[in-house]
Design a protein around this motif. Structure first.
Motif, PDB file in Angstrom:
ATOM      1  N   ALA A 215       1.002  -1.207  -0.042  1.00 50.04           N
ATOM      2  CA  ALA A 215       0.340  -0.008   0.498  1.00 50.04           C
ATOM      3  C   ALA A 215       0.814   0.953  -0.400  1.00 50.04           C
ATOM      4  CB  ALA A 215      -0.665   0.087   1.314  1.00 50.04           C
ATOM      5  N   ARG A 216       1.763   0.638   0.660  1.00 50.79           N
ATOM      6  CA  ARG A 216       3.048   2.174   0.609  1.00 50.79           C
ATOM      7  C   ARG A 216       3.196   2.796  -0.241  1.00 50.79           C
ATOM      8  NH1 ARG A 216       5.442   4.539   5.554  1.00 50.79           N
ATOM      9  NH2 ARG A 216       4.636   2.362   6.182  1.00 50.79           N
ATOM     10  N   ASP A 217       4.168   1.583  -1.155  1.00 47.13           N
ATOM     11  CA  ASP A 217       4.145   1.479  -2.479  1.00 47.13           C
ATOM     12  C   ASP A 217       3.511   2.783  -3.556  1.00 47.13           C
ATOM     13  OD1 ASP A 217       7.417   1.302  -1.789  1.00 47.13           O
ATOM     14  OD2 ASP A 217       7.324  -0.959  -2.586  1.00 47.13           O
ATOM     15  N   GLN A 218       2.041   2.005  -3.370  1.00 48.21           N
ATOM     16  CA  GLN A 218       1.183   2.804  -4.059  1.00 48.21           C
ATOM     17  C   GLN A 218       1.108   3.849  -4.287  1.00 48.21           C
ATOM     18  OE1 GLN A 218       0.273   0.793  -7.328  1.00 48.21           O
ATOM     19  NE2 GLN A 218       1.457  -0.634  -6.711  1.00 48.21           N
ATOM     20  N   ALA A 219       0.645   4.333  -2.450  1.00 47.32           N
ATOM     21  CA  ALA A 219       0.527   5.304  -2.623  1.00 47.32           C
ATOM     22  C   ALA A 219       1.964   5.927  -2.921  1.00 47.32           C
ATOM     23  CB  ALA A 219       0.373   5.228  -1.003  1.00 47.32           C
ATOM     24  N   ARG A 220       2.811   5.854  -3.383  1.00 43.18           N
ATOM     25  CA  ARG A 220       4.295   7.002  -3.276  1.00 43.18           C
ATOM     26  C   ARG A 220       3.602   6.984  -4.813  1.00 43.18           C
ATOM     27  NH1 ARG A 220       8.915   7.845  -1.195  1.00 43.18           N
ATOM     28  NH2 ARG A 220      10.749   8.628  -2.092  1.00 43.18           N
ATOM     29  N   LEU A 221       3.395   6.092  -5.508  1.00 40.91           N
ATOM     30  CA  LEU A 221       3.810   6.678  -7.339  1.00 40.91           C
ATOM     31  C   LEU A 221       2.163   7.266  -7.520  1.00 40.91           C
ATOM     32  CD1 LEU A 221       3.823   5.288  -9.915  1.00 40.91           C
ATOM     33  CD2 LEU A 221       2.486   3.080  -9.720  1.00 40.91           C
ATOM     34  N   GLY A 222       1.064   6.988  -6.766  1.00 41.15           N
ATOM     35  CA  GLY A 222      -0.029   8.321  -7.071  1.00 41.15           C
ATOM     36  C   GLY A 222       0.582   9.425  -6.353  1.00 41.15           C
ATOM     37  N   ILE A 223       0.954   9.044  -5.640  1.00 40.63           N
ATOM     38  CA  ILE A 223       1.515  10.765  -5.655  1.00 40.63           C
ATOM     39  C   ILE A 223       3.062  11.458  -7.106  1.00 40.63           C
ATOM     40  CG2 ILE A 223       3.692  12.244  -4.216  1.00 40.63           C
ATOM     41  CD1 ILE A 223       1.880  10.690  -1.734  1.00 40.63           C
ATOM     42  N   ALA A 224       3.260  10.626  -7.136  1.00 42.97           N
ATOM     43  CA  ALA A 224       4.658  10.748  -8.355  1.00 42.97           C
ATOM     44  C   ALA A 224       3.737  11.124  -9.653  1.00 42.97           C
ATOM     45  CB  ALA A 224       5.510   9.415  -8.344  1.00 42.97           C
ATOM     46  N   LEU A 225       2.414  10.402  -9.597  1.00 45.37           N
ATOM     47  CA  LEU A 225       1.954  10.695 -11.186  1.00 45.37           C
ATOM     48  C   LEU A 225       1.543  11.816 -10.764  1.00 45.37           C
ATOM     49  CD1 LEU A 225       0.055   7.370 -11.663  1.00 45.37           C
ATOM     50  CD2 LEU A 225       1.106   8.474 -13.418  1.00 45.37           C
ATOM     51  N   ARG A 226       0.845  12.240  -9.696  1.00 44.30           N
ATOM     52  CA  ARG A 226       0.536  13.899  -9.370  1.00 44.30           C
ATOM     53  C   ARG A 226       1.462  14.367  -9.649  1.00 44.30           C
ATOM     54  NH1 ARG A 226      -4.014  14.721  -5.085  1.00 44.30           N
ATOM     55  NH2 ARG A 226      -2.468  15.420  -3.978  1.00 44.30           N
ATOM     56  N   GLN A 227       1.874  14.945  -9.450  1.00 45.63           N
ATOM     57  CA  GLN A 227       2.835  15.556  -8.922  1.00 45.63           C
ATOM     58  C   GLN A 227       4.029  15.626 -10.587  1.00 45.63           C
ATOM     59  OE1 GLN A 227       5.733  14.600  -5.809  1.00 45.63           O
ATOM     60  NE2 GLN A 227       7.919  15.501  -6.857  1.00 45.63           N
ATOM     61  N   HIS A 228       4.599  14.329 -10.820  1.00 43.31           N
ATOM     62  CA  HIS A 228       5.355  14.476 -12.317  1.00 43.31           C
ATOM     63  C   HIS A 228       4.595  14.887 -13.496  1.00 43.31           C
ATOM     64  CE1 HIS A 228       8.644  12.165  -9.921  1.00 43.31           C
ATOM     65  NE2 HIS A 228       8.323  13.124  -9.193  1.00 43.31           N
ATOM     66  N   PHE A 229       3.587  14.504 -13.488  1.00 40.22           N
ATOM     67  CA  PHE A 229       2.758  14.935 -14.798  1.00 40.22           C
ATOM     68  C   PHE A 229       1.433  15.263 -14.788  1.00 40.22           C
ATOM     69  CE2 PHE A 229       5.125  10.826 -14.961  1.00 40.22           C
ATOM     70  CZ  PHE A 229       5.920  11.263 -15.786  1.00 40.22           C
ATOM     71  N   PRO A 230       1.514  16.861 -13.694  1.00 41.71           N
ATOM     72  CA  PRO A 230       0.031  17.645 -13.972  1.00 41.71           C
ATOM     73  C   PRO A 230      -0.793  17.676 -15.104  1.00 41.71           C
ATOM     74  CG  PRO A 230       1.976  18.725 -13.590  1.00 41.71           C
ATOM     75  CD  PRO A 230       2.475  17.108 -13.601  1.00 41.71           C
ATOM     76  N   GLN A 231      -0.047  17.646 -16.471  1.00 43.37           N
ATOM     77  CA  GLN A 231      -0.521  17.630 -17.922  1.00 43.37           C
ATOM     78  C   GLN A 231      -0.917  16.687 -18.157  1.00 43.37           C
ATOM     79  OE1 GLN A 231       2.641  17.136 -17.395  1.00 43.37           O
ATOM     80  NE2 GLN A 231       3.808  16.991 -18.588  1.00 43.37           N
ATOM     81  N   TYR A 232      -1.095  15.800 -17.913  1.00 42.73           N
ATOM     82  CA  TYR A 232      -1.778  14.456 -18.269  1.00 42.73           C
ATOM     83  C   TYR A 232      -2.753  13.138 -16.556  1.00 42.73           C
ATOM     84  CZ  TYR A 232       1.816  14.179 -22.230  1.00 42.73           C
ATOM     85  OH  TYR A 232       2.431  14.796 -22.891  1.00 42.73           O
ATOM     86  N   TYR A 233      -2.396  13.843 -15.842  1.00 36.73           N
ATOM     87  CA  TYR A 233      -2.909  13.477 -15.271  1.00 36.73           C
ATOM     88  C   TYR A 233      -4.595  13.637 -14.972  1.00 36.73           C
ATOM     89  CZ  TYR A 233      -4.602  12.539  -9.899  1.00 36.73           C
ATOM     90  OH  TYR A 233      -5.258  11.637  -8.489  1.00 36.73           O
ATOM     91  N   GLY A 234      -4.839  14.879 -15.271  1.00 37.70           N
ATOM     92  CA  GLY A 234      -6.483  14.785 -15.526  1.00 37.70           C
ATOM     93  C   GLY A 234      -7.043  13.883 -16.454  1.00 37.70           C
ATOM     94  N   TYR A 235      -6.674  13.198 -17.108  1.00 38.86           N
ATOM     95  CA  TYR A 235      -6.672  11.314 -17.772  1.00 38.86           C
ATOM     96  C   TYR A 235      -7.914  11.147 -16.948  1.00 38.86           C
ATOM     97  CZ  TYR A 235      -4.658  12.242 -22.612  1.00 38.86           C
ATOM     98  OH  TYR A 235      -4.726  12.929 -23.822  1.00 38.86           O
ATOM     99  N   PHE A 236      -7.427  10.322 -15.292  1.00 40.28           N
ATOM    100  CA  PHE A 236      -7.642   9.935 -14.363  1.00 40.28           C
ATOM    101  C   PHE A 236      -8.967  10.411 -13.992  1.00 40.28           C
ATOM    102  CE2 PHE A 236      -3.124   9.584 -13.929  1.00 40.28           C
ATOM    103  CZ  PHE A 236      -2.655   7.497 -13.502  1.00 40.28           C
ATOM    104  N   SER A 237      -9.034  11.851 -14.221  1.00 43.78           N
ATOM    105  CA  SER A 237     -10.467  11.805 -14.003  1.00 43.78           C
ATOM    106  C   SER A 237     -11.594  11.496 -14.878  1.00 43.78           C
ATOM    107  CB  SER A 237     -10.423  13.490 -12.757  1.00 43.78           C
ATOM    108  OG  SER A 237     -10.734  13.956 -14.505  1.00 43.78           O
ATOM    109  N   THR A 238     -11.039  11.202 -16.082  1.00 44.36           N
ATOM    110  CA  THR A 238     -12.406  11.003 -17.245  1.00 44.36           C
ATOM    111  C   THR A 238     -13.610  10.224 -16.805  1.00 44.36           C
ATOM    112  OG1 THR A 238     -10.616  10.738 -18.580  1.00 44.36           O
ATOM    113  CG2 THR A 238     -12.653   9.824 -19.577  1.00 44.36           C
ATOM    114  N   ARG A 239     -14.960  10.368 -17.374  1.00 47.04           N
ATOM    115  CA  ARG A 239     -15.670   9.459 -16.335  1.00 47.04           C
ATOM    116  C   ARG A 239     -16.156   8.671 -17.526  1.00 47.04           C
ATOM    117  NH1 ARG A 239     -19.296  12.442 -12.527  1.00 47.04           N
ATOM    118  NH2 ARG A 239     -19.662  10.514 -12.820  1.00 47.04           N
ATOM    119  N   THR A 240     -16.388   8.700 -19.040  1.00 42.90           N
ATOM    120  CA  THR A 240     -16.290   7.986 -19.451  1.00 42.90           C
ATOM    121  C   THR A 240     -15.597   7.951 -21.026  1.00 42.90           C
ATOM    122  OG1 THR A 240     -17.924   9.666 -20.995  1.00 42.90           O
ATOM    123  CG2 THR A 240     -19.457   7.922 -19.216  1.00 42.90           C
TER     124      THR A 240
END
Length: 491
Positions: free
Chosen positions: A190-215
Motif C-alpha cells: 500500500a505504501r509503494d502504491q501511494a508513493r506512485l500515486g503522488i508521483a503521477l500527480r506531481q510529475h505529470f500534471p499535464q496528463y493527470y487529468g485523464y484519471f478523472s475521465t468519466r466516459t
C-alpha cells in the motif's frame, strides 16, 4: 372549575412537550452514535480481512495519516497500470511519442482476457485511446500493447517498470507484466502504491487529468470509468481500481479539497462495494485532517527507467550487423530482441533539505526492506548527459572464454554496441564500430562477453577501459553520430 381544567390541560401539554423534546434529543444522540459506529465498523471490518492493507498520506507534507499493514506484500492487480501509465506519460513528456502515435496491437496483446478494448491483432489505436482505455475500462489488451510498443516486449517493459519503481523509492514492488493479470512474482505494498500515486500527480500534471475521465467513446462503445468515486465523492480526482481473485479489490485514490490533498490506497477489499465504502470513510475522515501548507514536490523525478536498448542478434556468418535499434514506438509492432537476465540497481534520487520531503522519505522509505538484487552498484548520476541513454543495470553473465577473460576489463564503465551468437561476428561488430569511432575509441578496449540464452551461447560486443562514466557516455555519443547504436553501462 373551567379555570382549573384549563390549568390542568396546560400542565399536561407542557409535560408532553418536554417529553417530546427529550425523546427527539435522545433520538439525535442515538443516530449520531450509530453513524459513528457504522464508520468505525466499516474500517474495522476491512481490517479484519487478512488481505486488507491501507494507507493515507498527506500529499503536501508526506505525513502518514492512517496505516494498516502498509508494508505488507500484496498483489497489485490493475493498480499495475498506474506504472504502465507513468512510463507512458514519461515517454510523452520526453517527446519520444505523441498522443497521436500509433500503438500496434500484437497477437499476444489481442488475446489478453477481459477487461479489454477488443482490438484485433494487427490493428492499432492511438496513444491517447490506449491511455483512456486503461483509465476507464482498465483494458488488459491495451496495457500489454503499450508495454510491447514502449519496451519492445512485455518482459522488457516489466523490467523498465521495476527499475522505475526503484528509482521512485518503491522498494518492495516487482512487476512482471504491464496489466496486473495474475503472476505470483508481481507484488507491491500500500505504501509503494501511494508513493506512485503522488508521483503521477506531481510529475505529470499535464496528463493527470485523464484519471478523472468519466466516459470514453471508442467506436460505437461508450465506456464508463470503473472508479465509482470519481464524480461521486467531493474532492476525489482519480486514480485507479484493481481486482483479481487473489488480490481482492484494490483502489488508489487522490483527493484535493480546500487546499488540502491526500493520496489513499486500499488493498485486498472483500468486494468492490466494500472497498469503495472503506475508501469513502478514509477520505471523509482524513482529508479534513490534511495540512493546507507544505511542499507538494515530495518525490524527486528521475531519468527514464534504465534498461538495455533492443538488440538484434547478428547471424552466425562473417558479415557484420550493427545491433541496436532506437527506442520509442516501432512502425510495425513490437521489436524482436535478445533478452538476458539482469538485476536493476536500487536507486533513489537525492532528497532536498525541505522538511516535507524528509517527512515523505521517512514515511515511505522502509529501511532494511529493499528487495534482494544481484551485485547492486550505483553509478554516478551527476555526469549523465541528456543525449545518451545510460544502462544503470548490472548484468549477470556466464563465464567468458579464456580469450575474452584476457581481453575484458575488470569492472568499470563500458559501452555495448550489440550481440551475436558467433564470437567472430561479435568481434566484427567491434571492428566496424572502432573504425567509425576513430579517436573516441582510441584508448578503448574491445572485448566480448558470453552469456547463455535459452540454451544457446550469445556474445555481447563491448568496449571497456573508459576513465569513468563521462568518458563512456561521450564515446557513445560519438558512435551514435556515426550511425552506430550503443549505450553505456556499469559492468
Amino acid at each position: 372549575m373551567r379555570l382549573k381544567s384549563s390549568a390542568v390541560l396546560k400542565s399536561l401539554s407542557g409535560a408532553h412537550s418536554r417529553k417530546a423534546g427529550a425523546t427527539s434529543f435522545v433520538r439525535f444522540i442515538a443516530l449520531t452514535l450509530a453513524a459513528a459506529f457504522i464508520t468505525a465498523t466499516s474500517v474495522q471490518t476491512a481490517k479484519a480481512d487478512p488481505k486488507y492493507a491501507g494507507i493515507v498520506i498527506d500529499a503536501k507534507t508526506g505525513k502518514v495519516l492512517y496505516g494498516e499493514d502498509p508494508d505488507g506484500l500484496r498483489y497489485p492487480a490493475s493498480l499495475t497500470k498506474m506504472m504502465t501509465l507513468y512510463l507512458t506519460f514519461e515517454a510523452l513528456s520526453a517527446g519520444r511519442i505523441s498522443l497521436d502515435s500509433k500503438v500496434m496491437v500484437s497477437a499476444n496483446a489481442a488475446k489478453e482476457p477481459p477487461s479489454k478494448l477488443g482490438v484485433r491483432a494487427g490493428g492499432s489505436v492511438t496513444v491517447e485511446q490506449a491511455i483512456l482505455a486503461l483509465v476507464t475500462r482498465s483494458a488488459n489488451d491495451m496495457a500489454t500493447a503499450l508495454g510491447e510498443n514502449l519496451g519492445g516486449s512485455e518482459d522488457r517493459f516489466a523490467r523498465m517498470m521495476t527499475a522505475k519503481a526503484r528509482a521512485l523509492g518503491m522498494t518492495r514492488t516487482t512487476y512482471r507484466n504491464a496489466n496486473g493479470l495474475p503472476n505470483t512474482a508481481q507484488m507491491t505494498t500500500a505504501r509503494d502504491q501511494a508513493r506512485l500515486g503522488i508521483a503521477l500527480r506531481q510529475h505529470f500534471p499535464q496528463y493527470y487529468g485523464y484519471f478523472s475521465t468519466r466516459t470514453f467513446n471508442f467506436g460505437k462503445q461508450v465506456i464508463g470509468n470503473h472508479n465509482r468515486l470519481v464524480g461521486t465523492v467531493k474532492g476525489v480526482d482519480g486514480i485507479k481500481t484493481g481486482y483479481t481473485r487473489a488480490a481482492g479489490s484494490n483502489l488508489a485514490t487522490s483527493a484535493q479539497l480546500d487546499g488540502r490533498s491526500i493520496v489513499a490506497v486500499v488493498l485486498g477489499g472483500r468486494s468492490s462495494a466494500a472497498r469503495d465504502a472503506t475508501m469513502r470513510k478514509l477520505v471523509a475522515t482524513y482529508l479534513p485532517q490534511a495540512s493546507r501548507g507544505g511542499n507538494s514536490n515530495l518525490i524527486a523525478q528521475t531519468r527514464s527507467a534504465p534498461v538495455e536498448e533492443p538488440v538484434t542478434v547478428a547471424e552466425a556468418v562473417p558479415s557484420v550487423a550493427v545491433a541496436a535499434t532506437d527506442a520509442g514506438l516501432p512502425h510495425a509492432g513490437p521489436v524482436p530482441q535478445t533478452r538476458y537476465e539482469e538485476a536493476p540497481v536500487t536507486a533513489f534520487a537525492g532528497s532536498s533539505s525541505n522538511a516535507a520531503v524528509k517527512a515523505m522519505e521517512a514515511a515511505t522509505w522502509q529501511k532494511g526492506k529493499d528487495p534482494v538484487v544481484r551485485a547492486p552498484v550505483a553509478p554516478d548520476r551527476s555526469m549523465i548527459t541528456n543525449s545518451t541513454k545510460v544502462d544503470n543495470i548490472v548484468t549477470a553473465s556466464t563465464a567468458p572464454s579464456a580469450s575474452a577473460k584476457a581481453d575484458a576489463p575488470q569492472g568499470g564503465w563500458v559501452i555495448q554496441i550489440g550481440a551475436s551468437p558467433d564470437e567472430n561476428s561479435a568481434r566484427g561488430l567491434l571492428q566496424n564500430a572502432q573504425e567509425k569511432g576513430g579517436a573516441a575509441l582510441r584508448s578503448a578496449k574491445p572485448f566480448t562477453v558470453a552469456f547463455s540464452k535459452d540454451g544457446s551461447q550469445i556474445y555481447r560486443a563491448r568496449f571497456g577501459g573508459f576513465d569513468g562514466q563521462n568518458a563512456a557516455v561521450n564515446a557513445c555519443n560519438t558512435l551514435k553520430k556515426k550511425g552506430v547504436s550503443c549505450w553505456a553501462s556499469l559492468q
